[in-house]
Motif scaffolding. Structure first.
Motif, mmCIF file in Angstrom:
data_model
loop_
_atom_site.group_PDB
_atom_site.id
_atom_site.type_symbol
_atom_site.label_atom_id
_atom_site.label_comp_id
_atom_site.label_asym_id
_atom_site.label_seq_id
_atom_site.Cartn_x
_atom_site.Cartn_y
_atom_site.Cartn_z
ATOM 1 N N LYS A 1 87.937 34.657 108.857
ATOM 2 C CA LYS A 1 89.105 35.463 108.470
ATOM 3 C C LYS A 1 89.216 35.168 107.119
ATOM 4 O O LYS A 1 90.463 34.706 106.651
ATOM 5 N N ASN A 2 88.472 35.874 106.346
ATOM 6 C CA ASN A 2 88.726 35.744 104.723
ATOM 7 C C ASN A 2 87.928 37.181 104.248
ATOM 8 O O ASN A 2 87.544 37.708 105.195
ATOM 9 N N ALA A 3 87.809 37.231 102.929
ATOM 10 C CA ALA A 3 87.259 38.487 102.397
ATOM 11 C C ALA A 3 85.759 38.362 102.628
ATOM 12 O O ALA A 3 85.198 39.488 102.716
ATOM 13 N N LEU A 4 85.016 37.258 102.759
ATOM 14 C CA LEU A 4 83.602 37.355 103.369
ATOM 15 C C LEU A 4 83.509 37.832 104.592
ATOM 16 O O LEU A 4 82.603 38.554 104.709
ATOM 17 N N GLY A 5 84.508 37.445 105.492
ATOM 18 C CA GLY A 5 84.243 38.340 106.922
ATOM 19 C C GLY A 5 84.546 39.621 106.880
ATOM 20 O O GLY A 5 83.958 40.516 107.784
ATOM 21 N N ARG A 6 85.599 40.200 106.109
ATOM 22 C CA ARG A 6 85.978 41.553 106.058
ATOM 23 C C ARG A 6 84.629 42.364 105.293
ATOM 24 O O ARG A 6 84.364 43.487 105.751
ATOM 25 N N LYS A 7 84.118 41.610 104.479
ATOM 26 C CA LYS A 7 82.781 42.393 103.700
ATOM 27 C C LYS A 7 81.555 42.293 104.812
ATOM 28 O O LYS A 7 81.005 43.272 104.676
ATOM 29 N N SER A 8 81.578 41.277 105.501
ATOM 30 C CA SER A 8 80.573 41.185 106.640
ATOM 31 C C SER A 8 80.703 42.471 107.639
ATOM 32 O O SER A 8 79.603 43.101 108.135
ATOM 33 N N LEU A 9 82.032 42.781 107.894
ATOM 34 C CA LEU A 9 82.054 43.673 109.010
ATOM 35 C C LEU A 9 81.845 44.935 108.644
ATOM 36 O O LEU A 9 81.447 45.954 109.527
ATOM 37 N N LYS A 10 81.778 45.374 107.111
ATOM 38 C CA LYS A 10 81.401 46.486 106.789
ATOM 39 C C LYS A 10 79.964 46.952 107.043
ATOM 40 O O LYS A 10 79.603 48.157 106.785
ATOM 41 N N LYS A 11 79.214 46.010 107.267
ATOM 42 C CA LYS A 11 77.853 46.068 107.732
ATOM 43 C C LYS A 11 77.380 46.355 109.128
ATOM 44 O O LYS A 11 76.194 46.441 109.258
ATOM 45 N N LEU A 12 78.446 46.683 109.976
ATOM 46 C CA LEU A 12 78.307 47.029 111.252
ATOM 47 C C LEU A 12 78.464 48.410 111.291
ATOM 48 O O LEU A 12 79.246 48.943 111.005
ATOM 49 N N ARG A 13 77.536 48.991 112.220
ATOM 50 C CA ARG A 13 77.816 50.480 112.764
ATOM 51 C C ARG A 13 77.565 50.324 114.230
ATOM 52 O O ARG A 13 76.478 49.957 114.918
ATOM 53 N N VAL A 14 78.461 50.888 114.720
ATOM 54 C CA VAL A 14 78.456 50.991 116.526
ATOM 55 C C VAL A 14 78.443 52.488 116.924
ATOM 56 O O VAL A 14 79.441 53.110 116.278
ATOM 57 N N TYR A 15 77.459 52.817 117.966
ATOM 58 C CA TYR A 15 77.567 54.035 118.362
ATOM 59 C C TYR A 15 77.551 54.041 119.836
ATOM 60 O O TYR A 15 76.877 53.334 120.474
ATOM 61 N N LYS A 16 78.192 55.134 120.407
ATOM 62 C CA LYS A 16 78.251 54.947 121.949
ATOM 63 C C LYS A 16 76.969 55.537 122.559
ATOM 64 O O LYS A 16 76.679 54.861 123.654
ATOM 65 N N GLY A 17 76.128 56.374 121.964
ATOM 66 C CA GLY A 17 74.986 56.935 122.470
ATOM 67 C C GLY A 17 73.806 56.298 122.306
ATOM 68 O O GLY A 17 73.887 55.050 121.536
ATOM 69 N N ASN A 18 72.667 56.750 122.220
ATOM 70 C CA ASN A 18 71.503 56.243 122.050
ATOM 71 C C ASN A 18 70.758 56.744 120.657
ATOM 72 O O ASN A 18 69.500 56.118 120.436
ATOM 73 N N GLU A 19 71.401 57.327 120.060
ATOM 74 C CA GLU A 19 70.959 57.885 118.810
ATOM 75 C C GLU A 19 71.777 57.681 117.382
ATOM 76 O O GLU A 19 73.004 57.467 117.585
ATOM 77 N N HIS A 20 71.467 57.371 116.209
ATOM 78 C CA HIS A 20 72.056 56.918 115.156
ATOM 79 C C HIS A 20 71.358 57.674 114.140
ATOM 80 O O HIS A 20 70.275 58.173 113.876
ATOM 81 N N PRO A 21 72.298 58.052 112.830
ATOM 82 C CA PRO A 21 71.768 58.771 111.573
ATOM 83 C C PRO A 21 71.093 57.971 110.643
ATOM 84 O O PRO A 21 71.117 58.361 109.439
ATOM 85 N N HIS A 22 70.961 56.621 111.046
ATOM 86 C CA HIS A 22 70.339 55.568 109.601
ATOM 87 C C HIS A 22 68.675 55.474 109.845
ATOM 88 O O HIS A 22 68.209 54.553 109.848
ATOM 89 N N VAL A 23 68.049 56.529 110.167
ATOM 90 C CA VAL A 23 66.708 56.536 110.387
ATOM 91 C C VAL A 23 65.915 56.232 108.946
ATOM 92 O O VAL A 23 64.766 55.734 108.804
ATOM 93 N N ALA A 24 66.638 56.584 107.673
ATOM 94 C CA ALA A 24 65.998 56.604 106.366
ATOM 95 C C ALA A 24 66.131 55.094 105.968
ATOM 96 O O ALA A 24 65.237 54.630 105.202
ATOM 97 N N GLN A 25 67.079 54.332 106.772
ATOM 98 C CA GLN A 25 66.849 52.851 106.453
ATOM 99 C C GLN A 25 65.799 52.099 107.015
ATOM 100 O O GLN A 25 65.547 50.699 106.753
ATOM 101 N N GLN A 26 64.936 52.645 107.917
ATOM 102 C CA GLN A 26 63.899 52.125 108.699
ATOM 103 C C GLN A 26 64.615 50.736 109.436
ATOM 104 O O GLN A 26 63.929 49.610 109.133
ATOM 105 N N PRO A 27 65.297 50.711 110.170
ATOM 106 C CA PRO A 27 65.640 49.704 111.100
ATOM 107 C C PRO A 27 64.705 49.106 111.899
ATOM 108 O O PRO A 27 63.970 49.793 112.586
ATOM 109 N N ILE A 28 64.833 47.794 111.970
ATOM 110 C CA ILE A 28 63.871 47.037 112.891
ATOM 111 C C ILE A 28 64.739 46.609 114.299
ATOM 112 O O ILE A 28 65.968 46.420 114.125
ATOM 113 N N GLU A 29 63.962 46.685 115.220
ATOM 114 C CA GLU A 29 64.761 46.292 116.536
ATOM 115 C C GLU A 29 64.970 44.975 116.753
ATOM 116 O O GLU A 29 64.032 44.125 116.295
#
Length: 151
Positions: free
Chosen positions: A111-139
């Motif tokens: 519960k500090n600035a580091l936690g708020r900064k960390s939360l900005k790196k989270l993306r949550v989607y309801k479905g099975n697709e996401h628009p972040h294909v260019a970042q080449q995410p690892i499973e």
């Protein structure tokens, strides 16, 4: 021997994809919060943001075990006088399952600035697709524990 301290310039950030289908909400939140903080890396430094980006898919298929769907309440305040609102998790998960997952993860971050900064790196989607294909995410494989899931 000196203690290693990571610097912002030395950190390699990765993107991970997590499939939340059939996973209990608390177990998902605990493991994702650990990755967002960077605790899975050997160069973890408590006061520096060394965490990675996380994409969560299928947030509408997350499990709540026991009677949590009927008994657990999501409480929030509208910032007006007497503005305390509460809704049951059954309705909350049906309407805003992506927000329910991010609220659970937010509670497990500092519960500090580091936690708020960390939360900005989270993306949550309801479905099975996401628009972040260019970042080449690892499973990212979640650590499976023996639990009785209500399906």
């Amino acid at each position: 021997m000196k203690t290693f301290m990571a610097k912002e310039s030395d950190i390699q950030k990765k993107w991970y994809v997590v499939d939340a289908d059939g996973v209990p909400l608390g177990r998902l939140a605990a493991q994702v919060a650990s990755v967002l903080r960077g605790k899975n890396k050997p160069e973890f430094t408590p006061h520096v943001d060394v965490g990675d980006f996380v994409i969560i898919l299928n947030s509408d298929k997350v499990l709540l075990t026991g009677k949590k769907l009927e008994q657990k309440m999501h409480r929030y305040h509208t910032l007006y006088m007497g503005g305390m609102k509460e809704i049951k998790y059954k309705k909350f998960m049906a309407e805003k399952s992506d927000e329910a997952v991010s609220v659970a993860i937010k509670g497990m971050l500092p519960k500090n600035a580091l936690g708020r900064k960390s939360l900005k790196k989270l993306r949550v989607y309801k479905g099975n697709e996401h628009p972040h294909v260019a970042q080449q995410p690892i499973e990212f494989k979640l650590v499976e524990k023996n639990y009785k899931g209500d399906k």
